[in-house]
Design an enzyme around this catalytic site. Structure first.
Site, mmCIF file in Angstrom:
data_model
loop_
_atom_site.group_PDB
_atom_site.id
_atom_site.type_symbol
_atom_site.label_atom_id
_atom_site.label_comp_id
_atom_site.label_asym_id
_atom_site.label_seq_id
_atom_site.Cartn_x
_atom_site.Cartn_y
_atom_site.Cartn_z
ATOM 1 C CB SER A 68 0.389 5.398 10.038
ATOM 2 O OG SER A 68 -0.855 5.294 10.657
ATOM 3 C CG ASP A 96 -0.270 9.051 11.359
ATOM 4 O OD1 ASP A 96 -0.985 8.211 11.939
ATOM 5 O OD2 ASP A 96 -0.380 9.301 10.146
ATOM 6 C CG ASP A 133 -4.100 8.661 10.693
ATOM 7 O OD1 ASP A 133 -3.897 7.676 11.414
ATOM 8 O OD2 ASP A 133 -3.691 8.723 9.509
ATOM 9 C CG ASN A 180 -8.313 1.185 10.913
ATOM 10 O OD1 ASN A 180 -8.898 2.259 11.021
ATOM 11 N ND2 ASN A 180 -7.709 0.827 9.790
ATOM 12 N NE ARG A 223 -8.329 -5.128 2.400
ATOM 13 C CZ ARG A 223 -7.310 -4.481 2.973
ATOM 14 N NH1 ARG A 223 -6.912 -4.794 4.201
ATOM 15 N NH2 ARG A 223 -6.674 -3.526 2.315
ATOM 16 C CB THR A 238 1.096 -1.072 4.173
ATOM 17 O OG1 THR A 238 0.514 -1.982 5.124
ATOM 18 C CG2 THR A 238 0.213 0.154 4.059
#
Length: 543
Positions: free
Chosen positions: A64, A278, A280, A372, A497, A501
């Site tokens: 991504s 990617d 998305d 995002n 938070r 990843t």
């Protein structure tokens, strides 16, 4: 199960001893050189999932928005959704099993899920443009072959295209033709039909500058341009011809840095958008006449789309339950606008599209976007049926037209997952229909100034959260410190938070001025650094 073949192939994709990886928000993601064994084993897992569900399962090799040297893998479930959360544990266990444990871990999954190993399996495989993606996709194929199962390698595709293909294959083509060509045809037809219904654009060609992040989205948008006729003129920048994937460009760069990407000439007043690696995610941006940068992120996109759909529902006299699902990162102004001005219910879910997608399924129409730019719209089967019935009914011209527009909107949206190309076309269609330029869209409401930062920590799991990740419960004292800092500034809020990843803690802050948002973000970062085991240099004040 043909364990001899599985174990034989596995020695060719041996796991580095002691390496531990966690299935994150959207799969595994790390440096490409650490992923060969993971890809092989995800090929195995995909076969087991396919046998269990008696469906085609997708495996997408991509990282991504991560840097080009990283890579990763996303598994796609039967209806094009992300892998069921209950199977994420299996994925993690399988990826982390030492070589001598592999047989036992596989057998345990088969036993727990009562999988019939005689059941046929079929895997759809795709990859992005990273240099490592080809060899890693071969590792996936080895995993599939070791269990003597069938597959189709779709090669270079965007993540949303693979999700679309999986859904098409499992619905016997009801969702569309399961090819990239079928994807182009379905979306372009819905887009041109929707734009034809616009009286405001006067048939003029819309123009858009697109930052392709030097990734797969640029390659696929190039292929798709010929399907769009004269309805949309796309100027592609960062198309992969010379730039590095996601380097100084792409949706994540634009969102976090709050400035245009390198490699694009931003002319004041002209609309621009950025994809991620990617394709998305999508964010829009422009420079005003004073050359001041303006970002239109997932919150602005969700507001535009939900406002458009709400207006069509009113015109069609359809009483469907619609809601917008956001995350803690959503700007407070967007939530206020939706709830108070548009009277659309808003719900907050944990970060990660799998959480938003699940919540959005509770409504007739669920609009979800992360700030995002990752998001889409879900229509329930009942909602789609009501809209289709209205199209064919004898009724007023206004109701019929609204229903036709809703029907085209459904066909234009990729309901399986967030899709930068699909979302871009829907946004452009809405702007055309409503006669809006990018500035007018931006003026629907004014974002509160905000800032996102991250703090590198030795172990992100020391941070635990509640209330859809808006409050921390561990480590002790951190939330109390954040509450104390928030009180110092007007119209402010902040949260911390753990990243899904990487070993960082993400900090978000908003306040009445950019200076105050920056100051609050820095002070919260400092608190996280001291209370959550920060590594490296102490955070420095923002200039």
């Amino acid at each position: 199960m043909h364990l001899e073949a599985v174990l034989k192939f596995s020695t060719q994709h041996a796991k580095p001893p002691g390496l531990i990886l966690q299935y994150g928000t959207a799969g595994f993601r790390t440096k490409a050189e650490h992923l060969d064994h993971v890809m092989y084993r995800m090929g195995l897992l995909a076969v087991l999932r396919s046998k269990k569900t008696k469906s085609v399962i997708g495996v997408m090799v991509t990282a991504s928005h991560n840097p080009e040297e990283d890579n990763g893998v996303k598994l796609v479930d039967p209806m094009g959704e992300m892998l069921a959360q209950t199977w994420e544990v299996y994925a993690t266990n399988l990826a982390n099993a030492e070589e001598h444990e592999l047989q036992a871990v596989l057998s345990d999954i088969i036993h727990q899920e009562t999988i019939n190993m005689q059941q046929d399996a079929f895997i759809a495989i795709g990859k992005d443009t990273r240099p490592s993606s080809e060899s890693l996709s071969f590792a996936v194929i080895d995993g599939v072959n070791s269990l003597e199962s069938k597959y189709h390698d779709y090669g270079l595709v965007t993540t949303p295209q693979l999700h679309y293909i999986v859904c098409c294959r499992n619905t016997s083509g009801a969702y569309g033709e399961p090819t990239v060509e079928g994807y182009y045809q379905k979306l372009s037809k819905a887009f041109t039909e929707l734009v034809k219904q616009s009286h405001s654009c006067g048939g003029e060609n819309r123009h858009l500058n697109v930052d392709g992040a030097n990734g797969i989205g640029a390659l696929k948008l190039k292929e798709m341009r010929r399907y769009l006729d004269s309805a949309l003129s796309v100027q592609l920048c960062n198309d992969g011809a010379k730039g590095k994937l996601n380097y100084m460009c792409g949706a994540d760069y634009v969102k976090v840095q709050q400035k245009p990407p390198e490699g694009i000439n931003v002319i004041p007043g002209e609309p621009c958008c950025s994809f991620d690696g990617d394709a998305d995610r999508i964010v829009y941006f422009y420079n005003d006449n004073a050359n001041c940068f303006h970002l239109l992120d997932g919150d602005k996109i969700a507001t535009l789309i939900s406002t458009f759909i709400k207006e069509l529902l009113v015109k069609a006299d359809l009483h469907l339950k619609m809601a917008v699902v956001q995350t803690a990162y959503a700007n407070g102004s967007s939530t206020h606008y939706l709830e108070e001005i548009m009277k659309v219910p808003v719900f907050c879910a944990k970060t990660g599209v799998k959480h938003l997608h699940h919540k959005a399924q509770e409504f007739d129409i669920g609009v979800y976007f992360e700030a995002n730019g990752h998001g889409t719209v879900l229509f329930s089967n009942a909602a789609e049926e009501q809209i289709k019935q209205l199209v064919s009914m004898e009724t007023t011209e206004e109701r019929k037209k609204a229903a036709q527009m809703l029907n085209n909107t459904i066909n234009l949206i990729n309901q399986t997952v967030g899709d930068a190309i699909s979302d871009m076309l829907l946004i452009e269609a809405i702007l055309s229909i409503k006669g809006l330029n990018v500035q007018k869209w931006d003026e629907m409401y004014t974002d509160l100034p905000n800032r996102q930062l991250k703090v590198k920590v030795s172990d992100r799991k020391v941070i635990e959260t509640t209330d859809a990740e808006r409050r921390t419960i561990k480590p002790p004292g951190l939330q109390e410190k954040i509450d104390e800092l928030v009180k110092k500034y007007n119209l402010s809020r902040s949260f911390a938070r753990p990243s899904g990843t990487e070993d960082v803690v993400r900090v978000y802050a908003e306040a009445d001025t950019q200076g105050n948002a920056n100051a609050l973000a820095y002070e919260v970062c400092l608190a996280v650094y001291h209370l959550a085991g920060g590594v490296g240099e102490e955070p420095k004040p923002l200039r």
